[in-house]
Design an enzyme around this catalytic site. Structure first.
Site, short mmCIF file in Angstrom:
data_model
loop_
_atom_site.label_atom_id
_atom_site.label_comp_id
_atom_site.label_asym_id
_atom_site.label_seq_id
_atom_site.Cartn_x
_atom_site.Cartn_y
_atom_site.Cartn_z
N ASN A 83 11.66 9.47 3.91
CA ASN A 83 13.03 9.48 4.39
C ASN A 83 14.00 9.53 3.21
OD1 ASN A 83 15.28 9.20 6.20
ND2 ASN A 83 13.96 8.07 7.60
N HIS A 113 8.53 -1.07 -19.43
CA HIS A 113 8.89 -1.26 -20.84
C HIS A 113 8.34 -2.60 -21.31
CE1 HIS A 113 11.75 2.10 -20.51
NE2 HIS A 113 12.00 1.60 -19.31
N THR A 163 4.33 -6.32 -6.10
CA THR A 163 3.97 -6.55 -7.50
C THR A 163 2.46 -6.64 -7.71
OG1 THR A 163 4.14 -8.95 -7.21
CG2 THR A 163 6.13 -7.79 -7.93
N LYS A 164 1.69 -6.73 -6.62
CA LYS A 164 0.23 -6.81 -6.74
C LYS A 164 -0.40 -6.05 -5.59
CE LYS A 164 -0.07 -11.26 -4.37
NZ LYS A 164 -0.49 -12.65 -4.45
N ARG A 178 3.73 -10.29 0.02
CA ARG A 178 2.47 -10.99 0.28
C ARG A 178 1.99 -10.65 1.69
NH1 ARG A 178 6.35 -13.96 2.14
NH2 ARG A 178 6.01 -15.58 3.68
#
Length: 200
Positions: A83, A113, A163-164, A178
């Site tokens: 979208n 970075h 993030t995981k 999560r």
């Protein structure tokens, strides 16, 4: 190794050397053209998005505007839909399976970075690949960070920061994202919460 080879090997690299700037500009021009095409110019939109992306399946649709760094490092499977305002920083490989849907403002960031200011200020950056399985729905305003894999049949809730890795067959959401619960076969009969299909 060239800087492009370092980039694709997920090693620190300098983004302005060895023709990388020119590659990004060439792709930005393709994206710019794509983003200014008439909404009803289906043929040209399909041709051009297939030139932007490295590998595409049989059916795809990407709403404008769409942004990416190189394009050639993105692979999408059959029946892909993104979208409005999708952004993919593809300095590393981005692999997306079949039957995947992105809501508005989904961003995939393979780029990063160094945390310490000295190597960061020297210009080094890196990319770590992202993999998204089959039958995945990523809801609006979600960010997927470098190195993440999302399993088959999973739904990522709105506003998530992934993030995981997220396993298959899960509903996951939040910042950081999560797993909330597993998706069950019982849910086949519902289209939204407790609202049932008339027929399916």
């Amino acid at each position: 190794m060239t800087q492009k080879e370092r980039m694709l090997a997920e090693l620190p690299y300098k983004a302005w050397e060895d023709g990388l700037t020119e590659s990004r500009i060439a792709n930005k021009l393709r994206c710019q053209e794509y983003n200014t095409l008439r909404a009803d110019d289906f043929k040209r939109k399909d041709e051009l998005i297939r030139q932007v992306l490295g590998k595409t399946g049989k059916k795809l649709w990407v709403e404008s505007p769409f942004y990416c760094d190189y394009g050639e490092n993105i692979e999408v499977g059959d029946n892909f839909y993104a979208n409005f305002n999708c952004t993919i920083l593809d300095v590393a490989k981005v692999t997306i399976g079949d039957n995947v849907m992105f809501a508005p403002n989904v961003s995939l960031y393979t780029a990063g970075h160094p945390l310490h200011h000295e190597p960061r200020n020297s210009g080094y950056e890196y990319g770590i690949g992202i993999t998204i399985g089959n039958n995945v729905w990523i809801c609006g305003n979600t960010v997927v960070n470098p190195g993440v894999s999302i399993g088959d049949n999973t739904v990522i809730g709105s506003g998530s920061v992934v993030t995981k890795d997220i396993p298959a067959n899960a509903v996951a959401a939040g910042n950081p994202c999560r797993v909330i619960r597993k998706i069950t076969d019982e849910e086949r009969k519902y289209y939204y919460k407790n609202r049932e299909f008339e027929e399916f």
